[in-house]
Write a protein that holds these residues in place. Structure first.
Motif, short mmCIF file in Angstrom:
data_model
loop_
_atom_site.label_atom_id
_atom_site.label_comp_id
_atom_site.label_asym_id
_atom_site.label_seq_id
_atom_site.Cartn_x
_atom_site.Cartn_y
_atom_site.Cartn_z
N CYS A 188 5.51 -6.67 6.86
CA CYS A 188 4.74 -5.77 6.00
C CYS A 188 3.79 -6.61 5.14
CB CYS A 188 5.66 -4.95 5.10
SG CYS A 188 6.72 -3.81 6.01
N CYS A 198 10.19 -2.84 2.81
CA CYS A 198 9.59 -3.08 4.13
C CYS A 198 10.59 -2.62 5.20
CB CYS A 198 9.27 -4.56 4.30
SG CYS A 198 8.54 -4.97 5.91
N GLY A 253 7.12 0.19 8.71
CA GLY A 253 6.17 -0.10 7.62
C GLY A 253 6.84 0.09 6.28
N TRP A 254 6.05 0.21 5.22
CA TRP A 254 6.60 0.40 3.88
C TRP A 254 7.28 1.76 3.78
CZ3 TRP A 254 7.28 -3.64 1.03
CH2 TRP A 254 6.41 -4.73 1.13
N PHE A 273 7.23 3.88 1.51
CA PHE A 273 6.19 4.84 1.11
C PHE A 273 5.03 4.05 0.53
CE2 PHE A 273 8.84 4.34 -2.65
CZ PHE A 273 7.91 4.21 -3.67
N GLN A 274 3.89 4.69 0.47
CA GLN A 274 2.69 4.03 -0.04
C GLN A 274 2.74 3.98 -1.56
OE1 GLN A 274 0.10 2.40 1.29
NE2 GLN A 274 -0.69 2.05 -0.76
N LEU A 283 -3.07 -1.31 -4.03
CA LEU A 283 -2.56 -0.59 -5.20
C LEU A 283 -3.65 -0.53 -6.26
CD1 LEU A 283 -0.19 0.78 -6.67
CD2 LEU A 283 0.44 -1.47 -7.56
N VAL A 323 9.20 -0.41 -3.38
CA VAL A 323 9.05 -0.02 -1.98
C VAL A 323 9.79 -1.06 -1.12
CG1 VAL A 323 6.89 1.21 -2.27
CG2 VAL A 323 6.83 -1.23 -1.86
N SER A 358 1.62 3.96 -5.27
CA SER A 358 0.40 4.48 -5.89
C SER A 358 0.63 4.70 -7.38
CB SER A 358 -0.02 5.79 -5.24
OG SER A 358 0.96 6.79 -5.43
N PRO A 398 0.66 -4.00 0.28
CA PRO A 398 -0.24 -2.83 0.34
C PRO A 398 -1.26 -2.83 -0.79
CG PRO A 398 1.89 -2.21 -0.57
CD PRO A 398 2.00 -3.65 -0.17
#
Length: 567
Positions: A97, A141, A145-146, A148-149, A102, A139, A151, A100
């Motif tokens: 992963c 890995c 994938g993660w 959740f995204q 942010l 989050v 945010s 991401p």
């Protein structure tokens, strides 16, 4: 005949052995060369496939994932076993992963890549929250994938409906928009009293409790005194027109129903007690019983005197509103009130109960704001008002004077305090240095900002970088403005470009797994092997793993058999 039987037995034996051995062979050689996406075995397994495969049950294999991929357990290498159902566990390589994107937040880790099951914690900037409404979240890995995204979204102000004017009363503070947590205090004009609660608060679902109303005191009746009886629907206050049904324990004088009119009860009902009932039912006394009757009369008078109450108790900062009587019989009541701005705590109505008054209320003192204390703490009121007086329990909201900030910023609503028995604790504001701004963020080679640069940025602002294709981003992809300076920007490291000329020159070929791949990220491994009848000039091996290092690949050199140089 014997010869025929022997032949049949021999054939059956051969058949059984063939079947059994075939079954055993099928169980013992059930695993073929595994196909591992983004992973591979040692090269000799591919070069001599027919020799090693199919494999017998119970045999074990080790495999490795290419750079950027790991096994489900997060390791670079995995181990599998041949079973009757095939390879177990099924060999798989998962993409690591990548950190991401942010906005309006930051990560606690500076790492760029994360293994399977590895966790990454982040926090949101002030005024923003995670999908769950918190300021921080984590989050993980996972193979897909993660989890959740991550945010950070701006907190939406929760507001309550505008309050309408109160007939015969008012409320404070008066605002166009009320936000979650705001408290409103209601007041009634003289000769009017509140029906409901005097304090209401704005919640995420609206006002609670409902706003009160102001009613004329003449239109309200206190609870009726009912010794030796009770009513089925008892309330603290009764309004003009309310009716009640009286239920007496033994007997009654008067109507069963009473109604509140003009602040008084009509057709008062009196419940007869034990002594009264005995007296009403007793026959006229005989002359011989004169002494006994006189003794009973004296006893009844003593009982009557014991049941009466003295004058109602005096309370601090308050007094009796009425009724003021010369004497108070058992069951009588009086109503208390407090001085202006004092908060009545306890029952407003007090009863005479067999010579004793029930519990009296207390009048809690208000808080009077001290302008000197406000100035020494660099405070001003958030909401303008004429009087600087607040009732017990009122929430008071301060804000700092220009150029100052709250000393305690870690707690929610640091400018809010509450009046407590006439005392309040003032929050403190300290001087704040003017926050320096940052200029345009620095540019980086082989990379650019994700958004166009601005000429100026406030402290706490951030920008994000992205690298050109196949370039490896080293460092934090996001930098922050702090006291006029940007934190260190990342570096975009160039990739390695595969050279057919160098491969031919060194007699090496690219492993099939890397076919059609020309560019390799910094840190990636590239697999080579020698041409047929060639071996490593220095190592004597035929399989090589070379790591891309800042755009440079050190190609292995292979020579024909017999020409290698051993070291």
């Amino acid at each position: 005949m014997e010869r025929v039987m022997k032949m049949r037995f021999k054939c059956c034996f051969i058949f059984l052995v063939t079947v059994c051995s075939g079954k055993l062979f099928a169980e013992d050689t059930s695993c073929d060369l595994p196909q591992i996406e983004n992973g591979n075995l040692a090269q000799y397994y591919y070069s001599f496939k027919s020799y090693y495969f199919p494999m017998h049950k119970g045999k074990k294999l080790s495999y490795s994932c290419v750079v950027g991929y790991t096994t489900e357990s997060g390791t670079q290498e995995g181990r599998i076993t041949c079973t009757a159902k095939g390879w177990s566990p099924v060999p798989r390589c998962y993409r690591k992963c990548t950190k991401p994107l942010l906005e309006n937040g930051s990560f606690y880790s500076t790492e760029m890549d994360f293994k399977i099951h590895e966790k990454l914690q982040y926090k949101c900037n002030p005024g923003y929250h995670t999908p769950s409404g918190a300021t921080e979240d984590t989050v993980q890995c996972q193979p897909q994938g993660w989890s959740f995204q991550p945010s950070c979204t701006k907190k939406l102000g929760i507001t309550c409906s505008t309050l309408s004017e109160v007939a015969h009363g008012s409320f404070y503070p008066v605002k166009k928009i009320y936000e979650e947590g705001d408290v409103v205090h209601f007041f009634c004009d003289k000769h009017y009293s509140l029906t409901g609660f005097d304090l209401i608060q704005c919640y995420n679902f609206g006002w609670y409790p409902d706003p009160p109303v102001c009613e004329d005191v003449k239109n309200k009746c206190p609870p009726p005194p009912l010794p030796h009886g009770h009513i089925s629907t008892a309330r603290r206050t009764y309004h003009n027109g309310d009716k009640i049904h009286v239920q007496c324990t033994l007997g009654r004088r008067g109507s069963e129903e009473m109604q509140c009119e003009g602040g008084k009860w009509t057709s008062p009902s009196v419940c007869i007690g034990t002594v009264d009932k005995q007296e009403s039912e007793a026959s006229p006394p005989l002359e011989a019983d004169t002494e006994i009757r006189a003794s009973q009369t004296h006893h009844n008078e003593d009982m009557k005197m014991q049941q009466d109450c003295a004058s109602p108790p005096v309370i601090k900062n308050g007094g009796v509103l009425g009724p003021l009587l010369a004497s108070y019989k058992n069951g009588s009541w009086v109503e208390y009130g407090c001085q202006h701005y004092h908060f009545l705590d306890g029952p407003s109505t007090v009863y005479c109960d067999h010579g004793n008054w029930t519990e009296q209320p207390t009048c809690l003192e208000p808080c009077i704001l001290n302008v000197t204390d406000m100035d020494s703490n660099n405070l001003t009121l958030k909401w303008r008002r004429e009087e600087l007086i607040f009732l017990h329990g009122d929430l008071i909201e301060f804000e700092c004077k220009e150029g100052y900030g709250f000393l305690q910023t870690a707690i929610p609503s640091p400018g809010r305090t509450q009046c407590d028995h006439g005392r309040l604790k003032y929050p403190k504001c300290v001087i704040q240095a003017a926050a320096e701004k940052c200029g345009s963020p620095p540019s980086i080679a082989n990379g650019a900002l994700t958004l166009p640069a601005l000429p100026q940025y406030d402290t706490g602002s951030s920008v994000q970088y992205i690298c050109s294709d196949y370039h490896f981003l080293q460092g934090s992809e996001r930098i922050y403005c702090s006291e006029g300076q940007w934190t260190s920007p990342p570096v975009c490291i160039e990739p390695c470009t595969l050279s057919k000329t160098e491969m031919e020159k060194n007699n090496v070929l690219l492993q099939a797994f890397y076919a059609d791949q020309v560019y390799f990220y910094h840190g990636d491994y590239v697999g080579f092997y020698c041409k047929q009848n060639h071996f490593g000039a220095e190592s004597g091996t035929t399989l090589f793993q070379v790591q891309c290092n800042r755009g440079q690949l050190s190609y292995p050199r292979c020579v024909e058999r017999g020409k290698q140089v051993w070291t």
